[in-house]
Design a protein around this motif. Sequence first.
Motif, PDB file in Angstrom:
ATOM      1  N   ARG A  24       0.870  -1.295  -0.128  1.00 36.50           N
ATOM      2  CA  ARG A  24      -0.105   0.040  -0.005  1.00 36.50           C
ATOM      3  C   ARG A  24       0.958   1.241   0.034  1.00 36.50           C
ATOM      4  O   ARG A  24       1.839   1.333   0.685  1.00 36.50           O
ATOM      5  CB  ARG A  24      -0.959   0.116   1.249  1.00 36.50           C
ATOM      6  CG  ARG A  24      -2.005   1.259   1.232  1.00 36.50           C
ATOM      7  CD  ARG A  24      -3.023   0.841   2.227  1.00 36.50           C
ATOM      8  NE  ARG A  24      -2.643   0.910   3.515  1.00 36.50           N
ATOM      9  CZ  ARG A  24      -2.733   2.049   4.335  1.00 36.50           C
ATOM     10  NH1 ARG A  24      -3.320   3.130   3.817  1.00 36.50           N
ATOM     11  NH2 ARG A  24      -2.258   1.785   5.284  1.00 36.50           N
ATOM     12  N   PHE A  25       0.276   2.128  -0.827  1.00 35.05           N
ATOM     13  CA  PHE A  25       1.234   3.427  -0.826  1.00 35.05           C
ATOM     14  C   PHE A  25       0.275   4.579  -0.110  1.00 35.05           C
ATOM     15  O   PHE A  25      -0.971   4.725  -0.448  1.00 35.05           O
ATOM     16  CB  PHE A  25       1.420   3.999  -2.575  1.00 35.05           C
ATOM     17  CG  PHE A  25       2.532   3.326  -2.863  1.00 35.05           C
ATOM     18  CD1 PHE A  25       3.851   3.944  -2.964  1.00 35.05           C
ATOM     19  CD2 PHE A  25       2.450   2.056  -3.442  1.00 35.05           C
ATOM     20  CE1 PHE A  25       4.708   3.300  -3.670  1.00 35.05           C
ATOM     21  CE2 PHE A  25       3.527   1.227  -4.330  1.00 35.05           C
ATOM     22  CZ  PHE A  25       4.665   1.897  -4.101  1.00 35.05           C
ATOM     23  N   VAL A  26       0.963   5.435   0.462  1.00 32.89           N
ATOM     24  CA  VAL A  26       0.294   6.112   1.482  1.00 32.89           C
ATOM     25  C   VAL A  26       1.002   7.393   1.070  1.00 32.89           C
ATOM     26  O   VAL A  26       2.151   7.587   0.588  1.00 32.89           O
ATOM     27  CB  VAL A  26       0.304   6.130   2.789  1.00 32.89           C
ATOM     28  CG1 VAL A  26      -0.454   4.925   3.378  1.00 32.89           C
ATOM     29  CG2 VAL A  26       1.677   6.024   3.619  1.00 32.89           C
ATOM     30  N   ALA A  27       0.222   8.637   1.363  1.00 31.21           N
ATOM     31  CA  ALA A  27       0.666  10.186   0.836  1.00 31.21           C
ATOM     32  C   ALA A  27       1.770  10.451   1.874  1.00 31.21           C
ATOM     33  O   ALA A  27       1.802  10.388   2.919  1.00 31.21           O
ATOM     34  CB  ALA A  27      -0.365  10.921   1.295  1.00 31.21           C
ATOM     35  N   ALA A  28       2.951  10.917   1.284  1.00 33.99           N
ATOM     36  CA  ALA A  28       4.156  11.348   1.652  1.00 33.99           C
ATOM     37  C   ALA A  28       3.892  12.891   2.085  1.00 33.99           C
ATOM     38  O   ALA A  28       4.693  13.817   1.510  1.00 33.99           O
ATOM     39  CB  ALA A  28       5.065  11.241   0.910  1.00 33.99           C
ATOM     40  N   ASP A  29       3.184  12.966   3.188  1.00 29.41           N
ATOM     41  CA  ASP A  29       2.645  14.501   3.409  1.00 29.41           C
ATOM     42  C   ASP A  29       2.847  14.914   4.939  1.00 29.41           C
ATOM     43  O   ASP A  29       2.249  16.041   5.420  1.00 29.41           O
ATOM     44  CB  ASP A  29       1.375  14.785   2.917  1.00 29.41           C
ATOM     45  CG  ASP A  29       0.234  13.986   3.573  1.00 29.41           C
ATOM     46  OD1 ASP A  29       0.819  13.095   4.588  1.00 29.41           O
ATOM     47  OD2 ASP A  29      -0.767  14.238   3.388  1.00 29.41           O
TER      48      ASP A  29
END
Length: 209
Positions: free
Chosen positions: A142-147
Amino acid sequence: MIESVRFSLSDSGEVKCSLTLKRFYPQDIKIRWSAVESQTKLMDYDKPAQSADGETFDVTSVFTLPRPLCFPVYVTWEHQSVKEPQSIILNPSDLPWHPQIEELNSPDLKLDTESKIQVRISGYFPEDLTVEWYKKEMGTDRFVAADNNKYRTVISGHQRQSDNTYSCTASLLFTPTLPEDQRSEFICRVQHPSLEQPIERRIGPLQIT
């Protein structure tokens, strides 16, 4: 009867749409453009010229889009050869100036030292560009926002090019730590009004040295 609708971009940043209608007879024709469905405007256009066959007529009508750009744009024409007015609806995705996205660079990640992942984006208009970065979670697909506070997105100023489109460089800045960033993978997602779907570029897994 219709040939095409074309877009052109001037040095001043004006976007013009041109509609060419071919091989109609007689020469009387009405063409209306509108950037708001309820407000139509009869546009000036050159007098229809004779077609190559010498018997029918061709005409081109040009409309300058209001600024800021407003969509949808409607163009309608009436001619006695058709029972009902004919029309075309133009949307932002019809603009021909789509962003061209290079591959992400492959940086050397150094432990506890600020690193940068960059991508160059060019050929787009207008300059309404959105860039988002995503990081693959450890142990998952899973990719999550790098924020969060660790990751910082920077976009250089939109630079005007010789063809009047824009270019920029988008960067993701962060300081690698263990074990979170070992063999890390990132996605850069670019959105633009001319795109029906975002464009993505991926990099990784990256090694920390």
